[in-house]
Structure formats: structure tokens, C-alpha cells
Design a protein around this motif. Sequence first.
Motif, mmCIF file in Angstrom:
data_model
loop_
_atom_site.group_PDB
_atom_site.id
_atom_site.type_symbol
_atom_site.label_atom_id
_atom_site.label_comp_id
_atom_site.label_asym_id
_atom_site.label_seq_id
_atom_site.Cartn_x
_atom_site.Cartn_y
_atom_site.Cartn_z
ATOM 1 N N SER A 1 0.824 -1.204 0.000
ATOM 2 C CA SER A 1 0.000 0.000 0.000
ATOM 3 C C SER A 1 0.862 1.260 0.000
ATOM 4 O O SER A 1 0.560 2.239 -0.693
ATOM 5 C CB SER A 1 -0.929 -0.014 1.220
ATOM 6 N N HIS A 2 1.963 1.231 0.752
ATOM 7 C CA HIS A 2 2.841 2.404 0.823
ATOM 8 C C HIS A 2 3.524 2.653 -0.522
ATOM 9 O O HIS A 2 3.701 3.811 -0.932
ATOM 10 C CB HIS A 2 3.890 2.200 1.918
ATOM 11 N N ASN A 3 3.903 1.593 -1.206
ATOM 12 C CA ASN A 3 4.512 1.744 -2.530
ATOM 13 C C ASN A 3 3.520 2.317 -3.537
ATOM 14 O O ASN A 3 3.888 3.140 -4.388
ATOM 15 C CB ASN A 3 5.038 0.392 -3.027
ATOM 16 N N GLN A 4 2.277 1.879 -3.447
ATOM 17 C CA GLN A 4 1.257 2.417 -4.351
ATOM 18 C C GLN A 4 1.068 3.913 -4.119
ATOM 19 O O GLN A 4 0.943 4.691 -5.066
ATOM 20 C CB GLN A 4 -0.060 1.663 -4.140
ATOM 21 N N TRP A 5 1.034 4.292 -2.844
ATOM 22 C CA TRP A 5 0.915 5.719 -2.522
ATOM 23 C C TRP A 5 2.146 6.489 -2.995
ATOM 24 O O TRP A 5 2.030 7.588 -3.551
ATOM 25 C CB TRP A 5 0.743 5.884 -1.017
ATOM 26 N N ALA A 6 3.339 5.908 -2.786
ATOM 27 C CA ALA A 6 4.586 6.588 -3.157
ATOM 28 C C ALA A 6 4.654 6.846 -4.659
ATOM 29 O O ALA A 6 5.135 7.897 -5.103
ATOM 30 C CB ALA A 6 5.785 5.754 -2.701
ATOM 31 N N LYS A 7 4.171 5.896 -5.456
ATOM 32 C CA LYS A 7 4.179 6.088 -6.907
ATOM 33 C C LYS A 7 3.269 7.243 -7.306
ATOM 34 O O LYS A 7 3.581 8.008 -8.227
ATOM 35 C CB LYS A 7 3.745 4.796 -7.600
ATOM 36 N N GLN A 8 2.140 7.360 -6.620
ATOM 37 C CA GLN A 8 1.248 8.492 -6.893
ATOM 38 C C GLN A 8 1.921 9.823 -6.579
ATOM 39 O O GLN A 8 1.651 10.835 -7.227
ATOM 40 C CB GLN A 8 -0.038 8.367 -6.071
ATOM 41 N N GLN A 9 2.813 9.799 -5.575
ATOM 42 C CA GLN A 9 3.507 11.016 -5.178
ATOM 43 C C GLN A 9 4.746 11.291 -6.028
ATOM 44 O O GLN A 9 5.417 12.305 -5.838
ATOM 45 C CB GLN A 9 3.924 10.920 -3.699
#
Length: 322
Positions: A210-218
Motif C-alpha cells: 500500500s505504501h509503494n502504491q501511494w509513493a508512486k502516486q507522489q
Amino acid sequence: MNLIKYAILFIIITLPFYMIHNFNTHRLVQRERLKNQYERVISSAIEDGTYALKTYSKRSFDEERRKHIGIETEEVIEAFLKTYHYGFKAFGDTAKHQFNQYIVAIVIIGYDGYYLYGTKQVADYTGLVSYRPVLSEKKPYIYEDSEYAMKMTLDDFVEVVDMRTWEVEKGNFASIVHKPLGMNEVNFEQIRKRTIITSVEAGLRDAVISHNQWAKQQGMLYEFIVPVAENDPWSRTIDDIGLMVCVQGAPLGYGAFLDFFSFHQSNVLKIQPVKGYEDMADGSFYYCDHRCTHEQTDNLTQVFATKEAAAREGFWPCHYLK
């Protein structure tokens, strides 16, 4: 004259190598210094979070003398974040957000389950979905086979559900009649620890994804990875509630990034309970602790988490404690 020429030639050849070596050494020293600084800040935050965990943990015993430990999870997370932000001098919302993005997961190891603070997709009241830090509900430690599901704890107390009849059996492992196939008193401790570790690892994997998915959005290029629990001391000492923290991705300079994973215990379970009993001679109620040399098992009436709890119920310290 030739000697001088050779000396000059030697200097010309070796000087670039010396300068490169000196630069690399300086770079490594700077990187290690920053890494140690970051780790000190995070370790201090974990210590404060663990202190809050111990302070706000409420131990109690039910009528069947089963142990219950309530945790004020939000107080624990708040204590960690307060010290974490202060250590990095992150006082504004922007600065806090910058350092919060490196927190992959905060895991609170509870007596009969764990809580995980991490980035998840949540919907607001309008239905708009976004990523934000969320503290999960308690996730139990479950061991299953084809017939039974066993809920583990940090000691030998278990709860077994027969998945064919849905009958429930609770108690210390030695007193349980129906057990998963192949589980016995010899291998129970190993299976118990493995179950807890596996449960927490599953939560960490979900948190990292989940954190990686958020990081890619950022637009972050750093890829967060699942910490390996087996290589850390906590995997060999799952016997008390504690706080586990995974912080990754903070830049250390020259292409290096922080990768921090640590677990601290609170020693709450190591605190001995207080036993209350009725003195049959005068009808008074007294309490004993683990230092008492006498046994009061026959007329034991209640078990308390602390002496203060016993006193509130009208129990007096026994003659050996006065």
C-alpha cells in the motif's frame, strides 16, 4: 635531476587516486553520521512510544482468571509521532508530511493480536478515495488446519474453534482437549511464535504494498521493501507486548537511503499479578504478590493486575507485605 622527475611523475599519477579515495572516505563518513543521527531520533521515538504503551496498558483478569490487556493505541501512536517530529525538527504540517512519508509501518504487538499503523486507501464522506495513515483494528494471531482454528496469545492461553461444529474451547494449551493435528506441548511454543511472526509479516507485506502504491502516486522513485523479521531479535522474543517500527527511504546522500527496522518490548506481561484471598479466621480480605512465602490457593477469590486494583476492591495487604 632524474629523481626529481620521477617524484613529480609519481605525484601526478597518485594524486588523483588519493583525492578520489579521500572524497569517498569523507562521503561515507558523512553518510554514516547522518544515518546514526536518523536512527537515534527514531529510537528515541520508539522508546517514548513503548513507554506510552506500558503506561496506558490496562491489565485485568475476568471471573475465570483469564488475562486481558487493553491498549490505548492512539496514545501510543501519538507519543511516537510527537518525539519523531520533534527529533527531526518537523514542526509544521509540510515538514511533518515530509518525514511521515518514510514511516512504512508502526506495529503494536498486543497480547492476543496486533495493530498496524500505515498508509491505506480510505474513502471520505463524499466517496472520494485517497491514501492516508490509518490505525487498523486488532488483528488476531490465528493458526489453522483443516479442522481447527486456534487463536494464539503472547503466553500459553489459547482459544480453539472446531470449524465443523463451531464449538469453542478456551484455556491454557495443556488443558485443551481438541488441538490442531500434530500440535503438542513439545512444539507448541515454536508454533506459537511462528504464528505470531507470520501474522505480523502478512500485515507488514500489505503495508509495504500500500505504501509503494501511494509513493508512486507522489512521484517517489524509492521502492519500499518488506523488512525480514527472522533476522531481528524480536522474532526470538515474542513474549510481551511491544512496539515495532519500519522507517525507510529517507535520503542519506550520494544515492543511499535509510532502512530502519526495530522492535522494543514493554515488559508489561512480566509484571506479576496480585492474588486476593479471604482469611477464613476473621473473614477479612487480603492480597499477596509473588514475594509472599505462603500459599493461599484454597481460598483464592480474585486475581488483580496491580496492588492498587486490589485495594480499590477492599483487599488489604497480607501480613507478609506489611
